[in-house]
Design an enzyme around this catalytic site. Structure first.
Site, PDB file in Angstrom:
ATOM      1  N   THR A  35       0.837  -1.330   0.054  1.00  0.00           N
ATOM      2  CA  THR A  35       0.035  -0.081   0.074  1.00  0.00           C
ATOM      3  C   THR A  35       0.923   1.248  -0.189  1.00  0.00           C
ATOM      4  O   THR A  35       1.146   1.929   0.969  1.00  0.00           O
ATOM      5  CB  THR A  35      -0.909  -0.132   1.260  1.00  0.00           C
ATOM      6  OG1 THR A  35      -0.191  -0.201   2.439  1.00  0.00           O
ATOM      7  CG2 THR A  35      -1.778  -1.081   1.242  1.00  0.00           C
ATOM      8  N   THR A  75      -1.497  -2.837   5.359  1.00  0.00           N
ATOM      9  CA  THR A  75      -1.716  -1.716   6.040  1.00  0.00           C
ATOM     10  C   THR A  75      -2.526  -0.786   5.620  1.00  0.00           C
ATOM     11  O   THR A  75      -2.266  -0.317   4.370  1.00  0.00           O
ATOM     12  CB  THR A  75      -0.204  -1.167   6.527  1.00  0.00           C
ATOM     13  OG1 THR A  75       0.481  -1.940   7.226  1.00  0.00           O
ATOM     14  CG2 THR A  75      -0.375   0.201   7.460  1.00  0.00           C
ATOM     15  N   LEU A 100       5.944  -7.148  12.003  1.00  0.00           N
ATOM     16  CA  LEU A 100       7.115  -7.621  11.836  1.00  0.00           C
ATOM     17  C   LEU A 100       8.336  -6.488  11.628  1.00  0.00           C
ATOM     18  O   LEU A 100       7.911  -5.814  10.847  1.00  0.00           O
ATOM     19  CB  LEU A 100       7.104  -8.676  10.523  1.00  0.00           C
ATOM     20  CG  LEU A 100       6.078  -9.943  10.564  1.00  0.00           C
ATOM     21  CD1 LEU A 100       6.241 -10.715   9.501  1.00  0.00           C
ATOM     22  CD2 LEU A 100       6.159 -10.662  11.944  1.00  0.00           C
ATOM     23  N   GLU A 158      11.754  -5.947   9.660  1.00  0.00           N
ATOM     24  CA  GLU A 158      12.529  -6.473   8.386  1.00  0.00           C
ATOM     25  C   GLU A 158      13.878  -6.778   9.138  1.00  0.00           C
ATOM     26  O   GLU A 158      14.501  -6.029   9.984  1.00  0.00           O
ATOM     27  CB  GLU A 158      12.827  -5.737   7.471  1.00  0.00           C
ATOM     28  CG  GLU A 158      11.626  -5.406   6.566  1.00  0.00           C
ATOM     29  CD  GLU A 158      11.834  -4.761   5.343  1.00  0.00           C
ATOM     30  OE1 GLU A 158      12.943  -4.822   4.700  1.00  0.00           O
ATOM     31  OE2 GLU A 158      11.042  -3.695   5.188  1.00  0.00           O
ATOM     32  N   LYS A 173      17.339   5.208  19.472  1.00  0.00           N
ATOM     33  CA  LYS A 173      18.859   5.385  18.849  1.00  0.00           C
ATOM     34  C   LYS A 173      19.063   6.532  17.978  1.00  0.00           C
ATOM     35  O   LYS A 173      18.360   6.525  16.884  1.00  0.00           O
ATOM     36  CB  LYS A 173      19.094   3.992  18.138  1.00  0.00           C
ATOM     37  CG  LYS A 173      19.447   2.850  19.009  1.00  0.00           C
ATOM     38  CD  LYS A 173      19.943   1.622  18.144  1.00  0.00           C
ATOM     39  CE  LYS A 173      20.358   0.414  19.041  1.00  0.00           C
ATOM     40  NZ  LYS A 173      20.673  -0.774  18.281  1.00  0.00           N
ATOM     41  N   GLY A 210      13.785   5.022   7.691  1.00  0.00           N
ATOM     42  CA  GLY A 210      13.401   4.836   6.447  1.00  0.00           C
ATOM     43  C   GLY A 210      12.477   3.362   6.442  1.00  0.00           C
ATOM     44  O   GLY A 210      11.828   3.277   7.441  1.00  0.00           O
ATOM     45  N   CYS A 221       7.709   1.207   5.771  1.00  0.00           N
ATOM     46  CA  CYS A 221       6.506   1.352   6.555  1.00  0.00           C
ATOM     47  C   CYS A 221       6.313   2.631   7.444  1.00  0.00           C
ATOM     48  O   CYS A 221       5.243   3.203   7.019  1.00  0.00           O
ATOM     49  CB  CYS A 221       6.310   0.066   7.974  1.00  0.00           C
ATOM     50  SG  CYS A 221       6.304  -1.484   7.363  1.00  0.00           S
TER      51      CYS A 221
END
Length: 390
Positions: free
Chosen positions: A47, A85, A120, A122, A218, A224, A227
Site C-alpha cells: 500500500t 496496512t 514484523l 525486517e 537510537k 526509512g 512502513c
C-alpha cells in the site's frame, strides 16, 4: 523461485526455513486454484504512498476483485483477511464491497472478512512472527473469530480481539508512535551534539524509566523503510481529510527528512568544498540484515553528495542491486565496491549510513568518518570522527 525454495528477498533464516519446509507450500498466480484449495486468504499486497502522501489502494483493490471472482465458485465458508496496512474503514468500505460485487455473496454470512495487522521487523521477521508481542484480530462475526483463533492457537502471545476499524488503527498508531520516538530522539540528539553531550547516554538513562522503555531511542540519521514514512504520511493525510491538523506527526516527518543531511553539514566542518572529492558510503539498505532500500537515508545523502560535485564509492552486503534498480537517477554516479575494505582503500572520507555488523570489523585509521549509526570501531580508530547526534 518460491517453489524452488529460493527466497525472492533477503531475510535472515528465510532460505534455510524454505529448504526445510519445501513441499509444504506452493506458490501460484491462479487465484481460483488457490482459494478452492484453502480455507483462509490473506491480502498482503503493498500500500504505497501517492505523491500527496495518501495511501494507494490499487493493489488491494485488484486483489479483492480477483479473490471475489474466485469465491463465486466456492461452496465452503472461506475467510478473507486483510493484512496489508490500510487506513481505518478500508476493509469494510473498500474491500468488502469489491468482494461482494464479484463473488455475489455477503460478507460475515457467506464468507468471512477480518483485519489482522502485522508488526514484523525486517531482518528479524521470522523471529517476530513466531514470538510476537501481540496478535491483533479485527473481526465482526463469530465464525471468522473462531477460525482465526484456531489458526493462531499454536503461537503463545497475547491475542487482542477488536472490531475491524480498531485493528486498522492499531497498526497506524503503533508505527506513528515508533516513528515519533525516533524523531524525538534525533531532536534531542541534535541539541546534545551542540552541547557536547552523548545522546546515547542520555537515552540510556531515559530508557530506564519503565514508563518509557529504551526501544527506538537510537539517535542518528532517521528512519526509512516501507512502513514508517508512508504510514505516518497516510495518517497525516487522513487526519486532514477529516478536519484535523496533526502537528506532532507533521513534525515527525519534517525532522526525519532533514536528519540525514546532518551528515553533510558535519562533513563540511572538516572539508568545506566537496567538489571533486571521492567519498565512501558504507551501507545502502535502510537498516541492517535486509536488502530493502525503500525510503533509505542513503539515497538522500548520496543525492546531496553528487549535487555538491563529489564522487561516491559505496558498499552494502545485500542491497547494492536493489539500490541500482530503485534509484537510477543517482546510481549512475556511484562506483560500487566489492567489499568494505575496498571503500576504505579508495578514499579517506567515509560516511556510515547502515549499521551492518561487518562495519564493526574495520580499521578506520587515517580516515575522516561521519557516522550516522554509532559504529564503535570507527569511533575508536578514525583520525577524525563525528557522530551525527553524539
Amino acid at each position: 523461485m518460491i517453489n524452488n525454495a529460493q527466497p525472492p528477498i533477503y531475510e535472515e533464516g528465510l532460505e534455510e526455513l524454505m529448504q526445510e519446509l519445501k513441499g509444504k507450500y506452493h506458490a501460484t498466480n491462479d487465484y481460483r486454484w488457490a482459494i478452492l484449495n484453502s480455507d483462509i486468504t490473506f491480502i498482503t499486497v503493498g500500500t504505497p504512498s501517492k505523491p500527496d502522501g495518501s495511501i494507494d489502494l490499487t493493489h488491494v483493490k485488484q486483489a479483492a476483485k480477483s479473490i471475489g471472482k474466485a469465491l463465486r465458485d466456492k461452496e465452503d465458508y472461506h475467510v478473507v483477511v486483510v493484512k496489508s496496512t490500510v487506513l481505518p474503514g478500508t476493509t469494510e468500505e473498500v474491500v468488502k464491497p469489491i468482494l461482494e460485487k464479484h463473488s455475489g455473496k455477503k460478507a460475515f454470512k457467506d464468507f468471512g472478512l477480518a483485519m489482522n495487522p502485522e508488526f514484523l521487523r525486517e531482518g528479524v521477521a521470522l523471529k517476530d512472527f513466531l514470538n510476537p508481542d501481540r496478535i491483533v484480530l479485527g473481526v465482526q462475526d463469530e465464525k471468522t473469530k473462531k477460525i482465526l483463533e484456531e489458526l493462531y492457537e499454536p503461537i503463545n502471545a497475547p491475542k487482542l480481539i477488536v472490531d475491524i476499524k480498531t485493528a486498522e488503527m492499531i497498526k497506524y498508531a503503533s508505527n506513528a508512535f515508533l516513528a515519533t520516538k525516533i524523531s524525538f530522539a534525533n531532536e534531542i540528539g541534535n541539541i546534545c551534539k551542540k552541547l557536547g553531550i552523548d545522546s546515547w547516554k542520555v537515552f540510556e538513562g531515559v530508557g530506564l524509566d519503565h514508563r518509557i522503555s529504551p526501544h527506538f531511542f537510537k539517535t542518528g540519521i532517521g528512519f526509512g523503510g516501507s512502513c514508517f514514512p508512508k504510514d505516518v504520511k497516510a495518517l497525516i493525510k487522513k487526519a486532514e481529510e477529516i478536519g484535523e491538523n496533526p502537528l506532532i506527526l507533521k513534525a515527525v516527518i519534517e525532522v526525519n527528512e532533514r536528519q540525514p543531511l546532518k551528515m553533510i553539514e558535519l562533513l563540511k566542518k572538516h572539508i568545506p568544498e566537496l567538489k571533486g572529492r571521492k567519498i565512501g558510503v558504507l551501507g545502502l539498505a535502510f537498516k541492517p540484515n535486509t536488502d530493502d532500500v525503500r525510503e533509505t537515508r542513503a539515497y538522500i545523502i548520496i543525492k546531496k553528495l553528487l549535487e555538491e560535485g563529489a564522487s561516491v564509492i559505496a558498499y552494502d552486503p545485500k542491497a547494492m542491486e536493489n539500490f541500482k534498480r530503485f534509484y537510477p537517477d543517482v546510481s549512475g554516479g556511484i562506483e560500487y565496491a566489492t567489499s568494505p575494505e575496498d571503500v576504505l582503500k579508495s578514499t579517506e572520507i567515509i560516511l556510515i549510513v547502515t549499521e551492518w555488523p561487518d562495519f564493526e570489523e574495520l580499521d578506520y585509521s587515517g580516515k575522516i568518518v561521519i557516522d550516522g549509526r554509532r559504529i564503535k570501531a570507527a569511533e575508536r580508530t578514525a583520525r577524525i570522527y563525528e557522530g551525527v547526534c553524539w
